[in-house]
Design a protein around this motif. Sequence first.
Motif, PDB file in Angstrom:
ATOM      1  N   CYS A   1      -7.552   0.908  -9.413  1.00 47.72           N
ATOM      2  CA  CYS A   1      -7.625   0.935 -10.891  1.00 47.72           C
ATOM      3  C   CYS A   1      -7.624   2.374 -11.387  1.00 47.72           C
ATOM      4  O   CYS A   1      -6.927   2.715 -12.355  1.00 47.72           O
ATOM      5  CB  CYS A   1      -8.914   0.255 -11.381  1.00 47.72           C
ATOM      6  N   SER A   2      -8.399   3.236 -10.728  1.00 50.61           N
ATOM      7  CA  SER A   2      -8.510   4.614 -11.232  1.00 50.61           C
ATOM      8  C   SER A   2      -7.237   5.409 -10.961  1.00 50.61           C
ATOM      9  O   SER A   2      -6.825   6.211 -11.803  1.00 50.61           O
ATOM     10  CB  SER A   2      -9.729   5.319 -10.624  1.00 50.61           C
ATOM     11  N   LEU A   3      -6.590   5.189  -9.822  1.00 50.63           N
ATOM     12  CA  LEU A   3      -5.318   5.882  -9.566  1.00 50.63           C
ATOM     13  C   LEU A   3      -4.298   5.471 -10.633  1.00 50.63           C
ATOM     14  O   LEU A   3      -3.604   6.312 -11.209  1.00 50.63           O
ATOM     15  CB  LEU A   3      -4.810   5.542  -8.158  1.00 50.63           C
ATOM     16  N   SER A   4      -4.245   4.157 -10.921  1.00 52.13           N
ATOM     17  CA  SER A   4      -3.301   3.663 -11.937  1.00 52.13           C
ATOM     18  C   SER A   4      -3.633   4.231 -13.302  1.00 52.13           C
ATOM     19  O   SER A   4      -2.737   4.596 -14.081  1.00 52.13           O
ATOM     20  CB  SER A   4      -3.337   2.129 -12.019  1.00 52.13           C
ATOM     21  N   SER A   5      -4.932   4.299 -13.622  1.00 50.02           N
ATOM     22  CA  SER A   5      -5.294   4.744 -14.972  1.00 50.02           C
ATOM     23  C   SER A   5      -5.039   6.245 -15.151  1.00 50.02           C
ATOM     24  O   SER A   5      -4.662   6.677 -16.240  1.00 50.02           O
ATOM     25  CB  SER A   5      -6.743   4.385 -15.315  1.00 50.02           C
ATOM     26  N   VAL A   6      -5.216   7.043 -14.102  1.00 48.19           N
ATOM     27  CA  VAL A   6      -4.905   8.481 -14.224  1.00 48.19           C
ATOM     28  C   VAL A   6      -3.412   8.645 -14.476  1.00 48.19           C
ATOM     29  O   VAL A   6      -2.988   9.398 -15.365  1.00 48.19           O
ATOM     30  CB  VAL A   6      -5.329   9.246 -12.947  1.00 48.19           C
ATOM     31  N   VAL A   7      -2.599   7.905 -13.696  1.00 48.39           N
ATOM     32  CA  VAL A   7      -1.143   7.974 -13.873  1.00 48.39           C
ATOM     33  C   VAL A   7      -0.770   7.526 -15.282  1.00 48.39           C
ATOM     34  O   VAL A   7      -0.021   8.204 -15.996  1.00 48.39           O
ATOM     35  CB  VAL A   7      -0.430   7.087 -12.818  1.00 48.39           C
ATOM     36  N   PHE A   8      -1.334   6.398 -15.722  1.00 52.01           N
ATOM     37  CA  PHE A   8      -0.940   5.868 -17.029  1.00 52.01           C
ATOM     38  C   PHE A   8      -1.410   6.786 -18.167  1.00 52.01           C
ATOM     39  O   PHE A   8      -0.687   6.988 -19.147  1.00 52.01           O
ATOM     40  CB  PHE A   8      -1.481   4.452 -17.240  1.00 52.01           C
TER      41      PHE A   8
ATOM     42  N   THR B   1       0.839  -1.216   0.000  1.00 47.24           N
ATOM     43  CA  THR B   1       0.000   0.000   0.000  1.00 47.24           C
ATOM     44  C   THR B   1       0.864   1.254   0.000  1.00 47.24           C
ATOM     45  O   THR B   1       0.636   2.187  -0.784  1.00 47.24           O
ATOM     46  CB  THR B   1      -0.931   0.005   1.232  1.00 47.24           C
ATOM     47  N   VAL B   2       1.869   1.297   0.870  1.00 48.22           N
ATOM     48  CA  VAL B   2       2.751   2.471   0.925  1.00 48.22           C
ATOM     49  C   VAL B   2       3.479   2.634  -0.403  1.00 48.22           C
ATOM     50  O   VAL B   2       3.590   3.756  -0.934  1.00 48.22           O
ATOM     51  CB  VAL B   2       3.762   2.338   2.086  1.00 48.22           C
ATOM     52  N   ALA B   3       3.949   1.522  -0.976  1.00 50.76           N
ATOM     53  CA  ALA B   3       4.669   1.604  -2.250  1.00 50.76           C
ATOM     54  C   ALA B   3       3.736   2.137  -3.341  1.00 50.76           C
ATOM     55  O   ALA B   3       4.108   3.034  -4.114  1.00 50.76           O
ATOM     56  CB  ALA B   3       5.216   0.231  -2.629  1.00 50.76           C
ATOM     57  N   GLY B   4       2.518   1.611  -3.408  1.00 50.93           N
ATOM     58  CA  GLY B   4       1.559   2.022  -4.437  1.00 50.93           C
ATOM     59  C   GLY B   4       1.168   3.487  -4.284  1.00 50.93           C
ATOM     60  O   GLY B   4       1.138   4.247  -5.258  1.00 50.93           O
ATOM     61  N   LEU B   5       0.862   3.904  -3.049  1.00 50.79           N
ATOM     62  CA  LEU B   5       0.455   5.297  -2.825  1.00 50.79           C
ATOM     63  C   LEU B   5       1.613   6.248  -3.130  1.00 50.79           C
ATOM     64  O   LEU B   5       1.416   7.315  -3.721  1.00 50.79           O
ATOM     65  CB  LEU B   5       0.001   5.492  -1.369  1.00 50.79           C
ATOM     66  N   SER B   6       2.833   5.860  -2.733  1.00 49.79           N
ATOM     67  CA  SER B   6       3.993   6.734  -2.989  1.00 49.79           C
ATOM     68  C   SER B   6       4.219   6.877  -4.485  1.00 49.79           C
ATOM     69  O   SER B   6       4.461   7.990  -4.985  1.00 49.79           O
ATOM     70  CB  SER B   6       5.262   6.170  -2.347  1.00 49.79           C
ATOM     71  N   LEU B   7       4.138   5.761  -5.202  1.00 46.24           N
ATOM     72  CA  LEU B   7       4.347   5.814  -6.652  1.00 46.24           C
ATOM     73  C   LEU B   7       3.273   6.654  -7.337  1.00 46.24           C
ATOM     74  O   LEU B   7       3.576   7.550  -8.133  1.00 46.24           O
ATOM     75  CB  LEU B   7       4.281   4.396  -7.238  1.00 46.24           C
ATOM     76  N   GLY B   8       2.014   6.347  -7.014  1.00 48.01           N
ATOM     77  CA  GLY B   8       0.884   7.016  -7.678  1.00 48.01           C
ATOM     78  C   GLY B   8       0.860   8.502  -7.382  1.00 48.01           C
ATOM     79  O   GLY B   8       0.887   9.345  -8.293  1.00 48.01           O
ATOM     80  N   PHE B   9       0.830   8.856  -6.090  1.00 46.36           N
ATOM     81  CA  PHE B   9       0.714  10.272  -5.740  1.00 46.36           C
ATOM     82  C   PHE B   9       2.035  10.999  -5.980  1.00 46.36           C
ATOM     83  O   PHE B   9       2.044  12.193  -6.271  1.00 46.36           O
ATOM     84  CB  PHE B   9       0.222  10.428  -4.298  1.00 46.36           C
ATOM     85  N   GLY B  10       3.161  10.276  -5.873  1.00 46.77           N
ATOM     86  CA  GLY B  10       4.453  10.882  -6.180  1.00 46.77           C
ATOM     87  C   GLY B  10       4.516  11.288  -7.644  1.00 46.77           C
ATOM     88  O   GLY B  10       4.909  12.409  -7.978  1.00 46.77           O
TER      89      GLY B  10
END
Length: 261
Positions: A235-242, A24-33
Amino acid sequence: MQENSLGLGATERKDLWWLGPVLTVAGLSLGFGYLTWAAFLGDPAHGHWGPYLSPVYSPPLLEWFPSLTGIVPHWVSPALLILWAPGGFRATCYYYRKAYYRAAFMTPPACAVEGVPYKDYKGEKYFPFILQNAHRFFMYLAVGFIAILLYDFYKAFWFPTADGSGTQFGVGVGTLVMGINCVFLSNYTLGCHSLRHLIGGKIDCFSCNQFTRARYKLWGKVTILNENHMLWAWCSLSSVVFTDFYIRMVANGIFTDFRIF
Ligand code: FES
């Protein structure tokens, strides 16, 4: 520290309880970072190519209201004018709260695992956690953003003609990327707990009249999305980033956007 505290992470659990918080920390850091980096870049041209507009730069407020350009400080990028709203929506989301209270604040990191003792925590009645109560207001804005992104998706079908004199219908890989982003974001936003309460809450009788029956039907649909709210959040956090990454790469000539027709 509580007197009987065994120390952070103490537990009798034998399973991989730590894996969830770490991911979770890795995903949130990557996405919001990534999104923070993209927001501070400042040049909207990198988030715009042909008929595609990155969700990080939508709506293009400075294009809609050019007079703002002279008012907004130079360090405020066009993306920063926008991202406070979807950012606030996610930061106060019930699922994300659970995720970062556990994984980042470790209060506690998992069930039956010793967490960080916060002696002064007073719930969500005082600053800064009282801001969590603003979630329903961010939700109203987020629903508006869905409408704007659907409009951007519609525009992603209209490519400039070779001589630049107009537009013609077409579908590129970017069109599909933007469409998938709209689906994921809609499923996340429309499954919001606050929206579910707005539609089906504070009502004693669902079958009493046509209006309450319609609310019940709608509430059932929102509930289906709400049951998988965590899935749609990721899914939506990943898709906004992508989507931003894809359009940025195409705009910089690193990727070629293939036309399907
Ligand atoms: Fe997650 Fe509202 S509870 S978006």
